[in-house]
Motif scaffolding. Structure first.
Motif, PDB file in Angstrom:
ATOM      1  N   THR A   1      -3.120   7.380   9.375  1.00 17.72           N
ATOM      2  CA  THR A   1      -4.365   8.143   8.941  1.00 17.72           C
ATOM      3  C   THR A   1      -5.651   7.772   9.920  1.00 17.72           C
ATOM      4  N   TRP A   2      -5.856   6.393   9.704  1.00 14.09           N
ATOM      5  CA  TRP A   2      -6.810   5.475  10.285  1.00 14.09           C
ATOM      6  C   TRP A   2      -6.861   6.028  12.023  1.00 14.09           C
ATOM      7  N   TYR A   3      -5.849   6.187  12.502  1.00 18.61           N
ATOM      8  CA  TYR A   3      -5.799   6.420  14.087  1.00 18.61           C
ATOM      9  C   TYR A   3      -5.999   8.047  14.317  1.00 18.61           C
TER      10      TYR A   3
ATOM     11  N   ASP B   1      -6.241  -5.283  12.502  1.00 19.66           N
ATOM     12  CA  ASP B   1      -7.779  -5.781  12.582  1.00 19.66           C
ATOM     13  C   ASP B   1      -8.664  -4.174  13.065  1.00 19.66           C
ATOM     14  N   ILE B   2      -8.120  -3.603  13.559  1.00 20.02           N
ATOM     15  CA  ILE B   2      -8.954  -2.274  13.823  1.00 20.02           C
ATOM     16  C   ILE B   2      -9.071  -1.470  12.428  1.00 20.02           C
ATOM     17  N   HIS B   3      -7.845  -1.241  11.859  1.00 19.29           N
ATOM     18  CA  HIS B   3      -8.060  -0.508  10.481  1.00 19.29           C
ATOM     19  C   HIS B   3      -8.335  -1.246   9.453  1.00 19.29           C
TER      20      HIS B   3
ATOM     21  N   LEU C   1       0.767  -1.123   0.024  1.00 24.62           N
ATOM     22  CA  LEU C   1       0.000  -0.095   0.016  1.00 24.62           C
ATOM     23  C   LEU C   1       0.913   1.167   0.021  1.00 24.62           C
ATOM     24  N   PHE C   2       2.047   1.163   0.551  1.00 24.44           N
ATOM     25  CA  PHE C   2       2.956   2.432   0.657  1.00 24.44           C
ATOM     26  C   PHE C   2       4.131   2.174  -0.024  1.00 24.44           C
TER      27      PHE C   2
ATOM     28  N   GLY D   1      -5.449   4.199   5.152  1.00 26.41           N
ATOM     29  CA  GLY D   1      -5.737   5.758   4.766  1.00 26.41           C
ATOM     30  C   GLY D   1      -4.341   6.233   3.769  1.00 26.41           C
ATOM     31  N   ASP D   2      -4.621   7.485   3.516  1.00 26.95           N
ATOM     32  CA  ASP D   2      -3.486   7.995   2.791  1.00 26.95           C
ATOM     33  C   ASP D   2      -2.056   8.018   3.421  1.00 26.95           C
TER      34      ASP D   2
END
Length: 127
Positions: A57-59, A45-47, A18-19, A52-53
């Motif tokens: 970001t999710w946090y 599991d949380i995100h 992803l990155f 995100g970008d």
């Protein structure tokens, strides 16, 4: 590289895809360490594999709504600290007290430092 289990390793591979910054030559160790931390199975599991970008970001967008147990919050703080060049607060002694009964989390801490240390060594050689 140390992973707590196969799931952690597979999550890491997904995050690195992803990155692209984490795959560059030479790799961006800020992105590598962020991918490593957020690939920890509980955090992944949380995100749900959609951070995100940027890796955290999710946090950052949802931190007031998220109820994350303190040992995992400390892991996030570590990741943000290493990812952001030290600009995010991280309390080492408090974190170690949270992780003191979990050898896996202590090993993840040391592996995260080792990933980020490569960048520090490169900076010192350029001085």
């Amino acid at each position: 590289m140390y992973f707590v289990n196969n799931e952690h390793e597979q999550n890491y591979k997904k995050m690195v895809l992803l990155f692209p910054e984490a795959r560059k030559t030479p790799p961006n160790t800020e992105y590598q360490v962020a991918c490593y931390v957020i690939s920890y199975p509980v955090l992944f599991d949380i995100h749900q594999g959609k951070p995100g970008d940027h890796p955290f970001t999710w946090y950052l967008v949802n931190k007031n709504e998220l109820q994350i147990p303190l040992p995992y919050k400390a892991l996030i703080d570590l990741g943000l600290h290493l990812y952001g060049g030290g600009s995010h607060d991280f309390n080492l002694l408090r974190s170690l007290s949270y992780w003191s009964y979990d050898a896996d989390m202590v090993n993840v801490f040391f592996q995260a430092l080792a990933i980020r240390k490569v960048w520090i060594e490169k900076q010192q050689k350029s001085i």
